[in-house]
Design a protein around this motif. Structure first.
Motif, mmCIF file in Angstrom:
data_model
loop_
_atom_site.group_PDB
_atom_site.id
_atom_site.type_symbol
_atom_site.label_atom_id
_atom_site.label_comp_id
_atom_site.label_asym_id
_atom_site.label_seq_id
_atom_site.Cartn_x
_atom_site.Cartn_y
_atom_site.Cartn_z
ATOM 1 N N TRP A 1 0.821 -1.207 0.000
ATOM 2 C CA TRP A 1 0.000 0.000 0.000
ATOM 3 C C TRP A 1 0.861 1.266 0.000
ATOM 4 N N THR B 1 0.053 2.498 -4.757
ATOM 5 C CA THR B 1 -1.412 2.550 -4.658
ATOM 6 C C THR B 1 -2.003 3.461 -5.724
ATOM 7 N N GLN C 1 -8.659 2.394 -1.352
ATOM 8 C CA GLN C 1 -7.320 2.851 -1.724
ATOM 9 C C GLN C 1 -7.286 4.362 -1.948
#
Length: 204
Positions: A52, A57, A90
């Motif tokens: 992440w 991302t 996200q």
């Protein structure tokens, strides 16, 4: 199984940003492409620092949404729910982290991803407004009145020009009104690029 393999940092980044989707033929199997995404989500639905990472991302969101013919079209309802939830999760992560990023390149890519989410999910959580406000801040803080990055970096000039053009194209594709300042910024960045190109007599 590809998510289980031990990879070099460079290969890990390439795999997890999904930019390799752009090299797929549109005749590729939608089911296989969607299965790859579903497997990624199963392994990474909860925040993990490595997968992440901010830049990863942002690029992943851009890739998933830009290749919607493969990643979303003709998918089952359950998959669409998971996909939509993951895109928004996200994007929320980017919104929370973008102020902490000190790199203008990362901010630009993150901002572009948020804007793309806003164009794809127009009724969701003001993503588009947030993205455009971030874009205005980038223009104000890093581009001077002559349309040149304040860093005086030619590579950054080209980078900004590329992403502003991409953002404009997303507005066109979504049949949304293009903010005037985006066209103006492209004009000034393009003029600066042309000035340099004509003086060095070389394609940069």
């Amino acid at each position: 199984s590809i998510w289980q393999k031990k990879l070099s940092p460079k290969d890990y980044e390439k795999l997890n940003n999904f930019f390799w989707f752009f090299s797929l033929d549109l005749k590729s199997s939608k089911k296989t492409t969607q299965k790859v995404i579903k497997n990624w989500i199963l392994n990474n639905s909860k925040y993990q620092k490595k997968s992440w990472e901010f830049n990863l991302t942002a690029k992943r969101i851009i890739s998933w949404l830009s290749n919607h013919q493969l990643t979303y079209e003709d998918s089952e309802k359950e998959y669409r729910l998971i996909f939509n939830h993951m895109i928004q999760k996200q994007t929320n992560h980017l919104l929370n982290e973008i102020k902490n990023s000190n790199e203008f390149d990362n901010k630009m890519i993150g901002c572009a991803a948020i804007i793309l989410t806003g164009l794809a999910y127009k009724n969701e959580k003001n993503y588009l407004d947030n993205g455009l406000n971030l874009l205005k801040n980038i223009i104000k803080s890093s581009i001077d009145n002559q349309g040149f990055p304040k860093s005086r970096n030619i590579r950054q000039l080209i980078f900004y020009l590329k992403y502003f053009v991409i953002i404009r194209e997303w507005f066109k594709e979504s049949q949304s009104l293009i903010p005037e300042y985006i066209d103006e910024t492209i004009y000034y960045l393009g003029s600066s690029y042309a000035f340099i190109w004509q003086n060095v007599k070389k394609d940069i």
